[in-house]
Design an enzyme around this catalytic site. Sequence first.
Site, PDB file in Angstrom:
ATOM      1  N   GLU A  40       0.845  -1.199   0.000  1.00 22.77           N
ATOM      2  CA  GLU A  40       0.000   0.000   0.000  1.00 22.77           C
ATOM      3  C   GLU A  40       0.883   1.254   0.000  1.00 22.77           C
ATOM      4  OE1 GLU A  40      -2.991   0.061  -0.622  1.00 22.77           O
ATOM      5  OE2 GLU A  40      -3.655   2.051  -0.022  1.00 22.77           O
ATOM      6  N   ARG A  45      13.314   5.567   7.354  1.00 23.50           N
ATOM      7  CA  ARG A  45      13.966   6.562   8.215  1.00 23.50           C
ATOM      8  C   ARG A  45      15.314   6.031   8.709  1.00 23.50           C
ATOM      9  NH1 ARG A  45      15.258   3.399  11.536  1.00 23.50           N
ATOM     10  NH2 ARG A  45      14.196   2.583  13.361  1.00 23.50           N
ATOM     11  N   SER A  51      18.078   8.079  19.735  1.00 22.55           N
ATOM     12  CA  SER A  51      17.469   6.742  19.871  1.00 22.55           C
ATOM     13  C   SER A  51      18.522   5.648  19.750  1.00 22.55           C
ATOM     14  CB  SER A  51      16.412   6.497  18.796  1.00 22.55           C
ATOM     15  OG  SER A  51      15.500   7.537  18.765  1.00 22.55           O
ATOM     16  N   GLU A 139      16.661  -2.986   8.507  1.00 23.34           N
ATOM     17  CA  GLU A 139      15.479  -3.750   8.941  1.00 23.34           C
ATOM     18  C   GLU A 139      14.253  -3.289   8.149  1.00 23.34           C
ATOM     19  OE1 GLU A 139      14.321  -5.165  13.176  1.00 23.34           O
ATOM     20  OE2 GLU A 139      13.195  -3.317  12.865  1.00 23.34           O
TER      21      GLU A 139
HETATM   22  P1  0O2 Z   1      12.016   2.775  16.795  1.00 20.65           P
HETATM   23  O1  0O2 Z   1      11.712   4.074  17.451  1.00 20.65           O
HETATM   24  O2  0O2 Z   1      10.889   2.226  16.002  1.00 20.65           O
HETATM   25  O3  0O2 Z   1      13.303   2.832  16.034  1.00 20.65           O
HETATM   26  P2  0O2 Z   1      13.550  -5.344  21.028  1.00 20.65           P
HETATM   27  O4  0O2 Z   1      14.134  -3.945  21.103  1.00 20.65           O
HETATM   28  O5  0O2 Z   1      14.139  -6.324  21.976  1.00 20.65           O
HETATM   29  O6  0O2 Z   1      12.044  -5.346  21.024  1.00 20.65           O
HETATM   30  P3  0O2 Z   1      15.103  -5.834  18.602  1.00 20.65           P
HETATM   31  O7  0O2 Z   1      16.057  -6.958  18.842  1.00 20.65           O
HETATM   32  O8  0O2 Z   1      15.690  -4.461  18.479  1.00 20.65           O
HETATM   33  O9  0O2 Z   1      13.907  -5.921  19.640  1.00 20.65           O
HETATM   34  O10 0O2 Z   1      14.397  -6.166  17.255  1.00 20.65           O
HETATM   35  P4  0O2 Z   1      12.888  -6.178  16.859  1.00 20.65           P
HETATM   36  O11 0O2 Z   1      11.971  -6.440  17.995  1.00 20.65           O
HETATM   37  O12 0O2 Z   1      12.790  -7.090  15.703  1.00 20.65           O
HETATM   38  O13 0O2 Z   1      12.680  -4.712  16.316  1.00 20.65           O
HETATM   39  C1  0O2 Z   1      12.625  -3.597  17.089  1.00 20.65           C
HETATM   40  C2  0O2 Z   1      11.742  -2.591  16.365  1.00 20.65           C
HETATM   41  O14 0O2 Z   1      10.475  -3.184  16.110  1.00 20.65           O
HETATM   42  C3  0O2 Z   1      11.435  -1.406  17.240  1.00 20.65           C
HETATM   43  O15 0O2 Z   1      12.426  -0.440  17.094  1.00 20.65           O
HETATM   44  C4  0O2 Z   1      10.080  -0.968  16.742  1.00 20.65           C
HETATM   45  O16 0O2 Z   1      10.181  -0.250  15.532  1.00 20.65           O
HETATM   46  C5  0O2 Z   1       9.419  -2.292  16.469  1.00 20.65           C
HETATM   47  N1  0O2 Z   1       8.793  -2.825  17.687  1.00 20.65           N
HETATM   48  C6  0O2 Z   1       9.161  -3.938  18.352  1.00 20.65           C
HETATM   49  N2  0O2 Z   1       8.352  -4.147  19.412  1.00 20.65           N
HETATM   50  C7  0O2 Z   1       7.456  -3.137  19.419  1.00 20.65           C
HETATM   51  C8  0O2 Z   1       6.344  -2.805  20.271  1.00 20.65           C
HETATM   52  O17 0O2 Z   1       6.027  -3.482  21.250  1.00 20.65           O
HETATM   53  N3  0O2 Z   1       5.662  -1.673  19.950  1.00 20.65           N
HETATM   54  C9  0O2 Z   1       5.966  -0.894  18.876  1.00 20.65           C
HETATM   55  N4  0O2 Z   1       5.228   0.192  18.647  1.00 20.65           N
HETATM   56  N5  0O2 Z   1       7.016  -1.184  18.057  1.00 20.65           N
HETATM   57  C10 0O2 Z   1       7.738  -2.285  18.328  1.00 20.65           C
HETATM   58  P5  0O2 Z   1      12.820   0.460  18.324  1.00 20.65           P
HETATM   59  O18 0O2 Z   1      14.283   0.583  18.337  1.00 20.65           O
HETATM   60  O19 0O2 Z   1      12.178  -0.026  19.563  1.00 20.65           O
HETATM   61  O20 0O2 Z   1      12.197   1.819  18.047  1.00 20.65           O
END
Ligand code: 0O2
Length: 211
Positions: A40, A45, A51, A139
Amino acid sequence: MERHWEFFLAPYKQAVEELKVKLKGMRAQFEMQGVHSPIEFVTGRVKPIASILDKAQKKNIPLDQLEEQMQDIAGLRMMCQFVDDIQTVVELLRKRNDFTIVEERDYITQKKESGYRSYHVVIRYPVQMIYGEKNILVEIQIRTLAMNFWATIEHSLNYKYSGKFPEDIRQRLQRAAEAAYLLDEEMSKIRFEIQEAQAAFSRKQDVKDNE
Ligand code: 0O2
């Protein structure tokens, strides 16, 4: 921006820009053929420095190991109308030869504790820099519009509460995640009707545009 960060982030910025063009191009090709696009829209970013530092601290990642241990400094999101489209998109990504997939995480069949659902594909992407090729991790998050709505709202609340939600909000978010999933299921059941209507609408637009 400090010069060191500027150099470090340059290939990530380049990769996000290139991949936005490439992934949006996939959608354009479906449109050109006049068939339903499993994509879609696409966004991308580079993670803000604050962060990156926050996450490195939380996950105990030494700053000299960010390249290998932080997989989402460059991030792309591909939004789909229907849950089934997600697998179609993943298969399209697997077939490409401009990057290699290093990991896939399925948070759709195995949602996260928070209620989060998405399919994550981590790729190794070659960026052509003036000093040679640099391979970086990127990612790609693939999710439906409903999953994206939930994740966007939860992300802003997470920011407000620094991840420590009051119990009632935590429960509401989990219920909202289930409601979003139910919405996806209902839409999947009337997918055929929706697609027919969309195709008819786009034909009408084409006629209008050619008038
Ligand atoms: P941002 O601000 O989006 O960059 P972990 O941090 O342990 O959950 P990991 O190993 O970094 O996980 O990898 P994962 O879970 O595959 O990917 C992390 C990213 O997935 C996050 O980036 C979010 O974008 C998204 N994500 C994962 N879990 C959640 C959640 O519970 N809620 C929301 N809204 N997004 C989620 P960042 O770095 O957290 O943040």
